[in-house]
Write a protein that holds these residues in place. Sequence first.
Motif, PDB file in Angstrom:
ATOM      1  N   LEU A  78      -5.140 -13.568   0.078  1.00 12.81           N
ATOM      2  CA  LEU A  78      -5.043 -12.362   0.900  1.00 12.81           C
ATOM      3  C   LEU A  78      -4.127 -12.612   2.088  1.00 12.81           C
ATOM      4  CD1 LEU A  78      -5.924  -9.468   1.553  1.00 12.81           C
ATOM      5  CD2 LEU A  78      -7.936 -10.437   2.706  1.00 12.81           C
ATOM      6  N   SER A  79      -4.246 -13.760   2.701  1.00 11.48           N
ATOM      7  CA  SER A  79      -3.414 -14.115   3.853  1.00 11.48           C
ATOM      8  C   SER A  79      -1.935 -14.086   3.496  1.00 11.48           C
ATOM      9  CB  SER A  79      -3.814 -15.494   4.376  1.00 11.48           C
ATOM     10  OG  SER A  79      -3.033 -15.834   5.489  1.00 11.48           O
ATOM     11  N   THR A  80      -1.585 -14.662   2.358  1.00 12.05           N
ATOM     12  CA  THR A  80      -0.198 -14.685   1.904  1.00 12.05           C
ATOM     13  C   THR A  80       0.330 -13.273   1.691  1.00 12.05           C
ATOM     14  OG1 THR A  80      -0.465 -16.857   0.889  1.00 12.05           O
ATOM     15  CG2 THR A  80       1.353 -15.489   0.074  1.00 12.05           C
ATOM     16  N   ALA A  81      -0.464 -12.427   1.044  1.00  8.26           N
ATOM     17  CA  ALA A  81      -0.036 -11.048   0.785  1.00  8.26           C
ATOM     18  C   ALA A  81       0.169 -10.286   2.089  1.00  8.26           C
ATOM     19  CB  ALA A  81      -1.067 -10.337  -0.089  1.00  8.26           C
ATOM     20  N   LEU A  82      -0.693 -10.507   3.066  1.00 12.29           N
ATOM     21  CA  LEU A  82      -0.554  -9.814   4.346  1.00 12.29           C
ATOM     22  C   LEU A  82       0.650 -10.328   5.126  1.00 12.29           C
ATOM     23  CD1 LEU A  82      -4.295  -9.482   5.367  1.00 12.29           C
ATOM     24  CD2 LEU A  82      -2.741  -7.668   4.627  1.00 12.29           C
ATOM     25  N   SER A  83       0.889 -11.618   5.100  1.00 15.38           N
ATOM     26  CA  SER A  83       2.075 -12.184   5.767  1.00 15.38           C
ATOM     27  C   SER A  83       3.352 -11.620   5.164  1.00 15.38           C
ATOM     28  CB  SER A  83       2.082 -13.705   5.648  1.00 15.38           C
ATOM     29  OG  SER A  83       1.010 -14.260   6.355  1.00 15.38           O
ATOM     30  N   GLU A  84       3.386 -11.535   3.842  1.00 14.27           N
ATOM     31  CA  GLU A  84       4.556 -10.984   3.155  1.00 14.27           C
ATOM     32  C   GLU A  84       4.725  -9.499   3.495  1.00 14.27           C
ATOM     33  OE1 GLU A  84       3.849 -11.968  -0.946  1.00 14.27           O
ATOM     34  OE2 GLU A  84       4.432 -14.063  -0.653  1.00 14.27           O
ATOM     35  N   ALA A  85       3.626  -8.764   3.597  1.00 11.97           N
ATOM     36  CA  ALA A  85       3.691  -7.339   3.942  1.00 11.97           C
ATOM     37  C   ALA A  85       4.244  -7.151   5.351  1.00 11.97           C
ATOM     38  CB  ALA A  85       2.318  -6.699   3.814  1.00 11.97           C
TER      39      ALA A  85
END
Length: 112
Positions: free
Chosen positions: A32-39
Amino acid sequence: MTRDLVVSTRPAGAALVVSASGEVDILSAPKLSTALSEALATGSEVVVVDLSEVGFFGSAGLSVLVETLAAVTAQQLRVVASPQVQRPIELTGLDAMLDLYGTLPEALADGG
């Protein structure tokens, strides 16, 4: 709801929606952290975190939200929370720092 965390990202008008379903725990929180950072890195004006299909939200999930809040610059961060997500957010007082919504349409319709 599945136990395994599934994360997807999609545009919705001016917003970018990061949807998660399953359980957010110490093992799955990095996903989830990775997806939010990318967003956030896309520069989208509004990032909506849709956690309405999350059945378990542990302290690692709370940490991801705090880290995401710290990384937000000019963007708006909106969180759609299931009851299982909203409870720990409220118990920790994080609800005072987040824009919480009950449904994704509500989060997307909010103009400001």
